[in-house]
Scaffold this active site. Sequence first.
Site, short mmCIF file in Angstrom:
data_model
loop_
_atom_site.label_atom_id
_atom_site.label_comp_id
_atom_site.label_asym_id
_atom_site.label_seq_id
_atom_site.Cartn_x
_atom_site.Cartn_y
_atom_site.Cartn_z
N LYS A 243 23.37 37.40 6.80
CA LYS A 243 23.67 36.78 5.50
C LYS A 243 24.16 37.86 4.54
CE LYS A 243 21.51 36.77 1.96
NZ LYS A 243 20.46 36.94 0.95
N ARG B 196 5.24 55.41 14.20
CA ARG B 196 4.45 54.64 15.15
C ARG B 196 3.19 55.45 15.48
NH1 ARG B 196 8.28 56.21 20.19
NH2 ARG B 196 9.81 54.77 19.34
N LYS C 230 30.72 3.47 -1.67
CA LYS C 230 31.42 3.43 -0.38
C LYS C 230 32.40 4.58 -0.21
CE LYS C 230 34.63 0.20 0.43
NZ LYS C 230 35.13 -1.11 0.86
N ARG D 266 28.72 -3.76 2.20
CA ARG D 266 28.56 -3.78 3.66
C ARG D 266 28.24 -2.41 4.25
NH1 ARG D 266 33.85 -6.93 5.37
NH2 ARG D 266 34.41 -6.52 3.22
N GLY E 293 34.66 -0.21 -6.46
CA GLY E 293 33.87 -1.22 -5.76
C GLY E 293 32.54 -0.69 -5.23
N GLY F 73 44.61 -10.42 2.38
CA GLY F 73 45.55 -11.26 1.66
C GLY F 73 46.78 -11.49 2.53
C1 UD1 Z 1 42.49 -6.27 -1.17
C2 UD1 Z 1 43.66 -7.18 -1.51
C3 UD1 Z 1 44.09 -7.87 -0.23
C4 UD1 Z 1 44.46 -6.85 0.83
C5 UD1 Z 1 43.31 -5.87 1.05
C6 UD1 Z 1 43.77 -4.74 1.93
C7 UD1 Z 1 43.28 -7.97 -3.79
C8 UD1 Z 1 42.87 -9.10 -4.64
N1 UD1 Z 1 43.26 -8.17 -2.48
O1 UD1 Z 1 41.43 -7.09 -0.73
O2 UD1 Z 1 45.22 -8.70 -0.49
O3 UD1 Z 1 44.80 -7.51 2.04
O4 UD1 Z 1 42.88 -5.31 -0.21
O5 UD1 Z 1 42.72 -3.88 2.26
O6 UD1 Z 1 43.66 -6.94 -4.31
N2 UD1 Z 1 38.27 -2.35 -6.71
C9 UD1 Z 1 38.10 -1.81 -7.96
N3 UD1 Z 1 37.74 -2.63 -8.99
C10 UD1 Z 1 37.56 -3.96 -8.81
C11 UD1 Z 1 37.72 -4.50 -7.54
C12 UD1 Z 1 38.09 -3.68 -6.50
O7 UD1 Z 1 38.27 -0.61 -8.16
O8 UD1 Z 1 37.23 -4.62 -9.80
C13 UD1 Z 1 38.65 -1.45 -5.61
C14 UD1 Z 1 37.66 -1.45 -4.48
O9 UD1 Z 1 36.70 -0.42 -4.66
C15 UD1 Z 1 38.55 -1.15 -3.28
C16 UD1 Z 1 39.90 -1.73 -3.66
O10 UD1 Z 1 39.85 -1.92 -5.08
O11 UD1 Z 1 38.69 0.25 -3.07
C17 UD1 Z 1 40.18 -3.07 -2.97
O12 UD1 Z 1 39.16 -3.97 -3.36
P1 UD1 Z 1 38.45 -4.90 -2.30
O13 UD1 Z 1 37.45 -5.73 -3.01
O14 UD1 Z 1 38.03 -4.12 -1.13
O15 UD1 Z 1 39.67 -5.87 -1.93
P2 UD1 Z 1 39.89 -6.60 -0.57
O16 UD1 Z 1 39.07 -7.82 -0.54
O17 UD1 Z 1 39.77 -5.64 0.55
CA CA Z 2 38.86 -3.49 1.05
#
Ligand code: UD1
Ligand code: CA
Length: 464
Positions: free
Chosen positions: A353, A442, A22, A15, A11, A141
């Site tokens: 060093k 010196r 991140k 933010r 991801g 979720g």
């Molecule tokens: C997710 C869960 C949510 C849970 C929350 C807990 C899903 C759909 N939702 O939501 O139920 O309560 O985590 O923190 O899973 N990522 C990828 N590839 C992608 C999308 C995301 O690698 O295509 C990674 C992100 O970098 C992150 C993690 O998956 O590290 C979770 O993704 P994020 O978009 O943060 O999900 P949340 O909305 O937090």
């Molecule tokens: Ca998250």
Amino acid sequence: MGVTAIVLAAGEGTRMKSRHPKVMHRLLDRPLVWWAVNSARKADVERIVVVVGNGADEVRSYFADDADVEFVEQTERLGTGHAVRVVRDALGGFSGPVVVLSGDSPLVRPETISSLVEQTKAAHNACTVLTMTPPDVCGYGRVKMDAAGKVAAIVEHKDCTDEERATLLECNSGVYCFCGGRLSENIDKIGCDNAQGEYYLTDMVGIYVGMGEPVASVHCDDYAELLGVNSRIQLAEATKVMQRRINERLMAEGVSMLDPDQVWVGAEATIGRDTTLLPQTFVWGKTVVGDDCVIGPNSRLENARVGNGCTVDETIIVDSQIDDDVCCGPRAYLRGNTHFLKGSKAGTHVELKNSTVGEGSKVPHLSYIGDTTMGAHVNIGGGSITCNYDGVNKNKTTIGDGAFVGSDTMMVAPVNIGAGAITGASSCITRDVPAEALAIERSDMHIVEGYAQRRRARLEKGNK
Ligand code: UD1
Ligand code: CA
């Protein structure tokens, strides 16, 4: 069958408002994703697969030396379910338990992961989901239960009805254990007909329930363990949690802290009994500190080895070692493979060093010593410097046992000062000094009798 851990880290983390992915933001001395990987390691998983996408190269290169971490690139971020599908395809299918972790959840304990795996195996679950009840459920979720109180589905915050959003308070932590075989077969059943148009991994729960496969939820009572980091404010919160966790463990093991809120110790540092850490002290990397030391205030140890009974006062030690009973500071800087042997001393405003300082030798005041091998019981007078750099090469200085280097000596390397030799204060040493010799360089000193009086009289006359 060994456990595979998948760490989702593709991801963007908008933010964070950052140019870096991140998961590469530091929590104490390690990036977020490292903590998730480390928890997986400590939970004895067989394989660790990190899903990378945004900033993939930065993440990969951080783990360049770690042969136990594999990477799968998710080129399009189509959701957590898609990410796991990409891993399945890259690995040619799963076997054994598959644990899914988030790269942005650094606080998950290894024991929590192992226990989730055990429960999944014992009950032959297709999926066990770790749940939590955070004080603020916004964004998470939600776990939907059936009439019998068994998990029926996970509904994402954005897909909940207003009523669900207000009443469903048990949330998905984002940590799961799946049966690998069944996950391989069924993950393609996830669709993307939802508020975000993404493939949600969370949909596997409802899919399995519909198929009559056993699914369970396990509630984690310590919500702080599952804190997700989406912003820099949450990063600071998570850092506080980990700082406290590490410091409380150290104190339980016999380390004292004047104020644990002002001491930062990384994940891999070890500290011996009866050692005291004073405020504004940072102990990073693979630092090892022995027993009965006082470290701080205002000190940073990075990949340092500190023996027993040492004092490290307002001092920075990086990639260097001090043996037992060594005293450093206030305000010493030891770096680049410097080694102080037993009972030696680095004093005030000194920098060393790539140098060895023999037993009982002292570098007490305002010196720079670089690329030097010093024997035992040497005394380096205040303000002395090894001129180790000629603009092209770094040259070596050796100083024999018991040598006495007078204050403000410049040792122009390459140069050897023999055992027991003396250099006169303020000398510039450009040739080797034989053992037991005096080297003095010196100009003659002049005395002009009565000069001060005559000068004063002259100046006073001019003022009239
Ligand atoms: C997710 C869960 C949510 C849970 C929350 C807990 C899903 C759909 N939702 O939501 O139920 O309560 O985590 O923190 O899973 N990522 C990828 N590839 C992608 C999308 C995301 O690698 O295509 C990674 C992100 O970098 C992150 C993690 O998956 O590290 C979770 O993704 P994020 O978009 O943060 O999900 P949340 O909305 O937090
Ligand atoms: Ca998250």
